[in-house]
Design a protein around this motif. Structure first.
Motif, PDB file in Angstrom:
ATOM      1  N   LEU A   1      12.412   5.852 -10.567  1.00 19.20           N
ATOM      2  CA  LEU A   1      12.445   6.785  -9.079  1.00 19.20           C
ATOM      3  C   LEU A   1      10.934   6.687  -8.653  1.00 19.20           C
ATOM      4  O   LEU A   1      10.685   6.658  -7.651  1.00 19.20           O
ATOM      5  CB  LEU A   1      12.847   8.480  -9.789  1.00 19.20           C
ATOM      6  N   LYS A   2       9.161   6.247 -10.189  1.00 14.04           N
ATOM      7  CA  LYS A   2       8.451   6.443  -9.339  1.00 14.04           C
ATOM      8  C   LYS A   2       8.326   5.317  -8.588  1.00 14.04           C
ATOM      9  O   LYS A   2       7.852   4.988  -8.057  1.00 14.04           O
ATOM     10  CB  LYS A   2       7.070   6.024 -10.407  1.00 14.04           C
ATOM     11  N   SER A   3       8.367   3.871  -9.275  1.00 13.15           N
ATOM     12  CA  SER A   3       8.231   2.764  -8.641  1.00 13.15           C
ATOM     13  C   SER A   3       9.760   2.070  -7.103  1.00 13.15           C
ATOM     14  O   SER A   3       8.731   2.071  -6.301  1.00 13.15           O
ATOM     15  CB  SER A   3       9.102   2.027  -9.204  1.00 13.15           C
ATOM     16  N   GLN A   4      10.119   3.345  -6.887  1.00 11.99           N
ATOM     17  CA  GLN A   4      11.468   3.231  -5.752  1.00 11.99           C
ATOM     18  C   GLN A   4      10.943   3.976  -4.888  1.00 11.99           C
ATOM     19  O   GLN A   4      10.455   4.039  -4.141  1.00 11.99           O
ATOM     20  CB  GLN A   4      12.343   4.188  -5.871  1.00 11.99           C
ATOM     21  N   ALA A   5       9.746   5.193  -4.912  1.00 10.57           N
ATOM     22  CA  ALA A   5       9.429   6.061  -5.047  1.00 10.57           C
ATOM     23  C   ALA A   5       8.044   5.330  -4.157  1.00 10.57           C
ATOM     24  O   ALA A   5       7.288   5.712  -2.381  1.00 10.57           O
ATOM     25  CB  ALA A   5       8.782   7.247  -4.893  1.00 10.57           C
ATOM     26  N   THR A   6       6.968   4.831  -4.408  1.00  5.63           N
ATOM     27  CA  THR A   6       5.547   3.873  -4.419  1.00  5.63           C
ATOM     28  C   THR A   6       6.141   3.140  -3.516  1.00  5.63           C
ATOM     29  O   THR A   6       5.696   2.399  -2.950  1.00  5.63           O
ATOM     30  CB  THR A   6       4.940   3.355  -6.097  1.00  5.63           C
ATOM     31  N   GLN A   7       7.339   2.449  -3.578  1.00  2.00           N
ATOM     32  CA  GLN A   7       7.835   0.812  -2.613  1.00  2.00           C
ATOM     33  C   GLN A   7       8.060   1.760  -0.926  1.00  2.00           C
ATOM     34  O   GLN A   7       7.118   0.902   0.157  1.00  2.00           O
ATOM     35  CB  GLN A   7       9.075   0.356  -3.370  1.00  2.00           C
ATOM     36  N   VAL A   8       8.480   3.021  -1.203  1.00  2.00           N
ATOM     37  CA  VAL A   8       8.717   3.758   0.143  1.00  2.00           C
ATOM     38  C   VAL A   8       7.410   4.219   0.934  1.00  2.00           C
ATOM     39  O   VAL A   8       7.183   4.648   1.605  1.00  2.00           O
ATOM     40  CB  VAL A   8       9.729   5.122   0.021  1.00  2.00           C
ATOM     41  N   PHE A   9       6.826   4.589   0.011  1.00  2.00           N
ATOM     42  CA  PHE A   9       5.492   5.299   0.136  1.00  2.00           C
ATOM     43  C   PHE A   9       4.388   3.871   0.646  1.00  2.00           C
ATOM     44  O   PHE A   9       3.700   3.571   1.594  1.00  2.00           O
ATOM     45  CB  PHE A   9       4.495   6.161  -1.187  1.00  2.00           C
ATOM     46  N   GLN A  10       4.768   2.892   0.112  1.00  2.14           N
ATOM     47  CA  GLN A  10       4.437   1.655   0.768  1.00  2.14           C
ATOM     48  C   GLN A  10       3.657   1.260   1.702  1.00  2.14           C
ATOM     49  O   GLN A  10       3.353   1.076   2.379  1.00  2.14           O
ATOM     50  CB  GLN A  10       4.319   0.926  -0.428  1.00  2.14           C
ATOM     51  N   ILE A  11       5.567   0.819   1.713  1.00  4.93           N
ATOM     52  CA  ILE A  11       6.397   0.752   3.748  1.00  4.93           C
ATOM     53  C   ILE A  11       5.702   1.697   4.295  1.00  4.93           C
ATOM     54  O   ILE A  11       5.116   1.404   5.596  1.00  4.93           O
ATOM     55  CB  ILE A  11       7.414   0.801   3.246  1.00  4.93           C
ATOM     56  N   ALA A  12       5.898   2.721   4.465  1.00  7.29           N
ATOM     57  CA  ALA A  12       5.320   4.011   5.556  1.00  7.29           C
ATOM     58  C   ALA A  12       4.194   4.287   5.392  1.00  7.29           C
ATOM     59  O   ALA A  12       3.684   4.341   6.369  1.00  7.29           O
ATOM     60  CB  ALA A  12       5.692   5.122   4.495  1.00  7.29           C
ATOM     61  N   GLY A  13       2.966   3.512   4.478  1.00 12.07           N
ATOM     62  CA  GLY A  13       1.405   3.549   4.472  1.00 12.07           C
ATOM     63  C   GLY A  13       1.010   2.571   5.329  1.00 12.07           C
ATOM     64  O   GLY A  13       0.555   2.174   5.977  1.00 12.07           O
ATOM     65  N   GLY A  14       2.079   1.687   5.287  1.00  8.57           N
ATOM     66  CA  GLY A  14       1.665   0.019   5.851  1.00  8.57           C
ATOM     67  C   GLY A  14       2.393   0.578   7.258  1.00  8.57           C
ATOM     68  O   GLY A  14       1.869  -0.004   8.586  1.00  8.57           O
ATOM     69  N   ILE A  15       3.348   0.995   7.566  1.00 12.33           N
ATOM     70  CA  ILE A  15       3.968   1.178   9.147  1.00 12.33           C
ATOM     71  C   ILE A  15       2.631   2.214   9.711  1.00 12.33           C
ATOM     72  O   ILE A  15       2.356   2.049  10.807  1.00 12.33           O
ATOM     73  CB  ILE A  15       5.482   1.840   9.191  1.00 12.33           C
ATOM     74  N   ILE A  16       2.389   3.177   8.525  1.00 19.14           N
ATOM     75  CA  ILE A  16       1.309   4.455   9.644  1.00 19.14           C
ATOM     76  C   ILE A  16      -0.304   3.694   9.820  1.00 19.14           C
ATOM     77  O   ILE A  16      -0.448   4.074  11.060  1.00 19.14           O
ATOM     78  CB  ILE A  16       0.849   5.580   8.427  1.00 19.14           C
ATOM     79  N   GLY A  17      -0.720   2.570   8.655  1.00 19.65           N
ATOM     80  CA  GLY A  17      -1.888   1.823   8.800  1.00 19.65           C
ATOM     81  C   GLY A  17      -1.865   0.936  10.513  1.00 19.65           C
ATOM     82  O   GLY A  17      -2.482   0.972  11.126  1.00 19.65           O
ATOM     83  N   LEU A  18      -0.946   0.647  10.987  1.00 18.23           N
ATOM     84  CA  LEU A  18      -0.006  -0.276  11.526  1.00 18.23           C
ATOM     85  C   LEU A  18      -0.411   0.258  12.854  1.00 18.23           C
ATOM     86  O   LEU A  18      -1.242  -0.271  13.864  1.00 18.23           O
ATOM     87  CB  LEU A  18       1.303  -1.065  11.259  1.00 18.23           C
ATOM     88  N   ILE A  19       0.456   2.026  12.918  1.00 18.85           N
ATOM     89  CA  ILE A  19       0.080   2.002  13.655  1.00 18.85           C
ATOM     90  C   ILE A  19      -1.392   2.701  14.302  1.00 18.85           C
ATOM     91  O   ILE A  19      -2.175   2.988  15.527  1.00 18.85           O
ATOM     92  CB  ILE A  19       1.047   3.562  14.230  1.00 18.85           C
ATOM     93  N   ALA A  20      -1.920   3.321  13.290  1.00 18.51           N
ATOM     94  CA  ALA A  20      -3.716   3.692  13.600  1.00 18.51           C
ATOM     95  C   ALA A  20      -4.207   2.494  13.914  1.00 18.51           C
ATOM     96  O   ALA A  20      -5.393   2.896  15.053  1.00 18.51           O
ATOM     97  CB  ALA A  20      -4.152   3.931  12.196  1.00 18.51           C
ATOM     98  N   SER A  21      -4.295   1.088  13.214  1.00 14.58           N
ATOM     99  CA  SER A  21      -4.919   0.750  13.871  1.00 14.58           C
ATOM    100  C   SER A  21      -4.824  -0.434  15.424  1.00 14.58           C
ATOM    101  O   SER A  21      -5.794  -0.274  15.698  1.00 14.58           O
ATOM    102  CB  SER A  21      -4.669  -1.061  12.669  1.00 14.58           C
ATOM    103  N   LEU A  22      -3.417  -0.566  15.478  1.00 10.15           N
ATOM    104  CA  LEU A  22      -3.099  -0.227  17.244  1.00 10.15           C
ATOM    105  C   LEU A  22      -3.978   0.766  17.753  1.00 10.15           C
ATOM    106  O   LEU A  22      -4.663   0.303  19.111  1.00 10.15           O
ATOM    107  CB  LEU A  22      -2.087  -0.503  17.496  1.00 10.15           C
ATOM    108  N   ILE A  23      -3.814   2.183  17.292  1.00  7.73           N
ATOM    109  CA  ILE A  23      -4.439   3.116  18.053  1.00  7.73           C
ATOM    110  C   ILE A  23      -6.302   3.001  18.163  1.00  7.73           C
ATOM    111  O   ILE A  23      -6.835   3.063  19.419  1.00  7.73           O
ATOM    112  CB  ILE A  23      -3.845   4.458  17.752  1.00  7.73           C
ATOM    113  N   MET A  24      -6.816   2.507  17.001  1.00  3.42           N
ATOM    114  CA  MET A  24      -8.349   2.331  17.388  1.00  3.42           C
ATOM    115  C   MET A  24      -8.436   0.962  17.588  1.00  3.42           C
ATOM    116  O   MET A  24      -9.606   0.596  18.311  1.00  3.42           O
ATOM    117  CB  MET A  24      -8.447   1.620  15.451  1.00  3.42           C
ATOM    118  N   MET A  25      -7.384   0.063  18.060  1.00  2.00           N
ATOM    119  CA  MET A  25      -8.023  -0.890  18.901  1.00  2.00           C
ATOM    120  C   MET A  25      -7.916  -0.768  20.166  1.00  2.00           C
ATOM    121  O   MET A  25      -8.610  -1.171  20.392  1.00  2.00           O
ATOM    122  CB  MET A  25      -6.922  -2.125  18.615  1.00  2.00           C
ATOM    123  N   GLY A  26      -7.257  -0.065  20.792  1.00  3.86           N
ATOM    124  CA  GLY A  26      -7.477   1.093  21.924  1.00  3.86           C
ATOM    125  C   GLY A  26      -9.340   1.349  22.283  1.00  3.86           C
ATOM    126  O   GLY A  26      -9.069   1.719  22.909  1.00  3.86           O
TER     127      GLY A  26
END
Length: 155
Positions: free
Chosen positions: A5-30
């Motif tokens: 369960l920890k490894s699956q939750a970690t993987q989900v959080f990594q993907i969600a964190g990556g998507i949030i980081g990408l959106i944040a970097s696009l906002i910051m670029m603008g």
């Protein structure tokens, strides 16, 4: 089961964190590119009083790095605050449920919703700095190639 369960939750959080980081970097670029594009008059004034193009690059490089570090510090502070709040709110309930579900789990073991991953934190800060520097390139090169006298007259 808990490790799975920890490894699956970690993987989900990594993907969600990556998507949030990408959106944040696009906002910051603008945001960074808009700030530099709006500073066209200041660039023209600095160039008119004798600043070289390299001087202006250094000024905007420092400005962008400082802005990126402020954004990274704010984001990490908000994230840490939310994580601590969630841990304080739900950790005891989840620990009790864990002990009821898994009878063989040691009673001294606590379930926590927060952990520190230095590699991921440094990658997030690096992504913020990188996106800030990339977003600086196009508007800065546009500002530096323009005629300062014409820019001052247009304003």
């Amino acid at each position: 089961l808990i490790d799975d369960l920890k490894s699956q939750a970690t993987q989900v959080f990594q993907i969600a964190g990556g998507i949030i980081g990408l959106i944040a970097s696009l906002i910051m670029m603008g945001m960074v590119s808009r700030v530099i594009a709006d500073g066209r008059r200041e660039t023209a004034v600095f160039r008119a009083i004798g600043a070289t193009r390299n001087d202006m690059r250094v000024v905007y490089l420092l400005y962008t790095v400082l802005l990126s570090l402020i954004i990274a510090t704010t984001a990490l502070g908000i994230g840490l605050g939310i994580a601590l709040w969630l841990d304080m709110t739900y950790a005891d309930t989840l620990t009790t449920q864990m002990h009821l579900t898994f009878i063989t789990a040691p009673l001294e073991e606590q379930l926590h919703l927060i952990g520190f991953w230095p590699e991921l934190l440094s990658a997030a800060i690096g992504l913020i700095l990188f996106s800030g520097l990339v977003s600086m390139l196009l508007p800065l090169s546009r500002n530096l190639t323009r005629n300062p006298i014409k820019d001052m007259r247009d304003e």
